[in-house]
Design an enzyme around this catalytic site. Sequence first.
Site, PDB file in Angstrom:
ATOM      1  N   GLU A  83     -16.128 -74.399  47.948  1.00 34.20           N
ATOM      2  CA  GLU A  83     -15.569 -73.091  48.285  1.00 34.20           C
ATOM      3  C   GLU A  83     -16.535 -72.214  49.082  1.00 34.20           C
ATOM      4  O   GLU A  83     -16.127 -71.180  49.625  1.00 34.20           O
ATOM      5  CB  GLU A  83     -15.134 -72.370  47.001  1.00 34.20           C
ATOM      6  CG  GLU A  83     -13.913 -73.013  46.356  1.00 34.20           C
ATOM      7  CD  GLU A  83     -13.494 -72.350  45.064  1.00 34.20           C
ATOM      8  OE1 GLU A  83     -14.327 -71.629  44.480  1.00 34.20           O
ATOM      9  OE2 GLU A  83     -12.356 -72.553  44.631  1.00 34.20           O
ATOM     10  N   GLU A 114     -21.230 -92.239  34.298  1.00 27.18           N
ATOM     11  CA  GLU A 114     -22.132 -91.206  33.789  1.00 27.18           C
ATOM     12  C   GLU A 114     -23.241 -91.782  32.921  1.00 27.18           C
ATOM     13  O   GLU A 114     -24.213 -91.100  32.594  1.00 27.18           O
ATOM     14  CB  GLU A 114     -21.367 -90.157  32.995  1.00 27.18           C
ATOM     15  CG  GLU A 114     -20.821 -90.632  31.669  1.00 27.18           C
ATOM     16  CD  GLU A 114     -20.183 -89.491  30.883  1.00 27.18           C
ATOM     17  OE1 GLU A 114     -20.684 -89.206  29.781  1.00 27.18           O
ATOM     18  OE2 GLU A 114     -19.203 -88.900  31.377  1.00 27.18           O
TER      19      GLU A 114
END
Length: 275
Positions: A83, A114
């Site tokens: 953004e 992960e």
Amino acid sequence: MAEDFKKITEQNSNYNDLEQKSVSELTEIINNEDKTVAQAVEEVLPQIKNLIESVIKQVKSGGRLFYIGAGTSGRLGILDASECPPTFGVSDDVVIGLIAGGDQAIRKAVEFAEDNTELGWQDLKAYNIHKRDIVIGIAASGTTPYVLGAVKDCKSHDIPTGCITCNPKSPLANAVDFPIEVVVGPEVITGSSRMKAGTAQKMILNMISTALMIKLDRVKGHKMVDMQLSNHKLVNRGVQMIREALHIDETQAKALLDEHQSVRQAIAYGQKTHQ
């Protein structure tokens, strides 16, 4: 791992028999828990300030801000990074979000990604990471191997590090220079850290990137004068910014924006010609 380390994020929910509750009861429960998040964030504002000041220093010296995480934490980092270019007009290599498993993991979980302690550093090296950069590990648990391995490798290469975690005295917090430990307590659904923990992470990420962009002079007054004019809504917003700044009518403001394709440049030109 510290003997007094406890995974508060994994503690049992304070609510039982959720499946037997009405929608009204569920929404009230979730909302009541969410109300506690802002207070938890407020309690760590000094730590957030310290991290942000380091981020500003690194980026102003020519470095970049990296977010690195897995699952929800990784997605939130990518959201915040993605953004910055449209909102503040910066290059997409100023704030970079990385997630365990790569871009495909944004939409669909990549099994066991992960759990790899070496993959995070490999992902960072692909960006030719260097000492002027700064890396923020995001992990509600504070134990995610992908994130923990990455920040430890950063430390060994003299790259400053921070973290956002929701468990105090975690291995991740102990491994970084600027830890943020925002303790939001057990989740409504036990272990579902996409809820309060995720909300807290999002709030802190908002603070980090917004304060950084303000200090990079990407905001004038309180306006996003460098935003990308990528749709009609933003073009109209830009016209209004120019009108207010120069005290001109909409037609004149639109003409200036069409000519300069930048709110900042249109305002600067208008102020110069009206002197």
